[in-house]
Design an enzyme around this catalytic site. Structure first.
Site, short mmCIF file in Angstrom:
data_model
loop_
_atom_site.label_atom_id
_atom_site.label_comp_id
_atom_site.label_asym_id
_atom_site.label_seq_id
_atom_site.Cartn_x
_atom_site.Cartn_y
_atom_site.Cartn_z
N PHE A 10 0.84 -1.19 0.00
CA PHE A 10 0.00 0.00 0.00
C PHE A 10 0.88 1.24 0.00
O PHE A 10 1.73 1.43 0.87
CB PHE A 10 -0.91 0.01 1.23
CG PHE A 10 -1.77 1.24 1.33
CD1 PHE A 10 -2.81 1.45 0.44
CD2 PHE A 10 -1.55 2.18 2.32
CE1 PHE A 10 -3.62 2.58 0.52
CE2 PHE A 10 -2.34 3.32 2.43
CZ PHE A 10 -3.38 3.52 1.53
N TYR A 12 1.06 5.43 0.08
CA TYR A 12 0.31 6.62 0.49
C TYR A 12 1.11 7.89 0.24
O TYR A 12 0.72 8.98 0.65
CB TYR A 12 -0.08 6.52 1.97
CG TYR A 12 1.10 6.27 2.89
CD1 TYR A 12 1.83 7.34 3.42
CD2 TYR A 12 1.50 4.98 3.22
CE1 TYR A 12 2.91 7.12 4.25
CE2 TYR A 12 2.57 4.75 4.05
CZ TYR A 12 3.28 5.82 4.57
OH TYR A 12 4.37 5.60 5.39
N GLY A 13 2.27 7.73 -0.43
CA GLY A 13 3.12 8.87 -0.78
C GLY A 13 3.40 8.85 -2.27
O GLY A 13 2.49 8.78 -3.09
N SER A 14 4.68 8.84 -2.62
CA SER A 14 5.05 8.91 -4.03
C SER A 14 4.68 7.66 -4.82
O SER A 14 4.56 7.71 -6.05
CB SER A 14 6.55 9.18 -4.18
OG SER A 14 7.29 8.11 -3.62
N GLU A 86 12.73 1.10 1.95
CA GLU A 86 11.94 1.71 3.00
C GLU A 86 12.45 1.39 4.40
O GLU A 86 12.48 2.26 5.27
CB GLU A 86 10.47 1.25 2.87
CG GLU A 86 9.84 1.54 1.52
CD GLU A 86 9.67 3.03 1.25
OE1 GLU A 86 9.84 3.84 2.18
OE2 GLU A 86 9.37 3.40 0.11
#
Length: 212
Positions: A10, A12-14, A86
């Site tokens: 998932f 939610y940024g780039s 990440e």
């Protein structure tokens, strides 16, 4: 493929507007119990050690939700790369979340990367005008920090239902744009100066560069 071996992530940024990798399936959806905050520093993509940028993380919020995009990766190669980027480079931890479409007809269980205050790049909470001032003046190998915020806000306006638009993101985008203009920087120049990074770290046939 066995559902237990499906690799869903998932973003939610780039990842929403620039996933940079091949995927088998995708869906726009949201997760509950979190809010998106720009409390994580970034020195590898959208800033430098001397002047770190600000990127998004998720903060637990019982009343919150975050709109984004889930991707089903073709195999473990892309998943391992994202984990390296990440977790080992970005200071994020691995969590599992249920991602739901707005109509409630589809739910997938996905990996999500969440930064925590005990990582070395954590910058923490700040008033939105201070966030905007920082974002408007930071840049790194992947491009200007303002591009990260502006493109994410644009993506959400295009894909999220009106009642689910992130008001904090909208306010941050507005202030960043005002700061850019005040600093004599044209927003179009920020958006057109996108620079790839990390392309040499993964097999060419599996992934393109990833920018955050």
């Amino acid at each position: 493929m066995d559902k237990d071996r499906e690799f869903w992530v998932f973003g939610y940024g780039s990842l929403c507007w620039n996933p940079g990798f091949e995927f088998k399936d995708s869906m726009v959806g949201y997760v509950q119990g979190f809010s998106r905050k720009f409390w994580q520093g970034n020195i590898a993509h959208r800033g430098t050690k001397e002047k770190p940028g600000r990127v998004a993380t998720l903060i637990e919020d019982p009343q919150g939700f975050v709109w984004g995009k889930a991707f089903q990766l073709p195999d473990e190669t892309a998943f391992k790369y994202l984990e390296m980027r990440e977790v080992y480079m970005g200071g994020y931890e691995v969590h599992k979340v249920n991602v739901r479409t707005d109509d409630g007809l589809r739910t997938v269980n996905a990996t999500v990367y969440v930064a925590t205050p005990d990582n070395g790049q954590w910058l923490g909470q700040a008033p939105v005008d201070e966030l905007a001032a920082q974002v408007a003046t930071c840049s790194g190998p992947a491009g200007h920090n303002a591009e990260y915020v502006i493109r994410l806000a644009q993506w959400e306006r295009q894909h999220a239902p009106q009642h689910r638009v992130d008001d904090e993101l909208k306010a941050l985008e507005r202030l960043v744009l005002e700061r850019l203009v005040a600093n004599g920087v044209r927003p179009d120049d920020v958006l057109s100066n996108h620079r790839p990074s990390f392309s040499s770290m993964v097999p060419e046939k599996k992934l393109r560069c990833l920018n955050i």
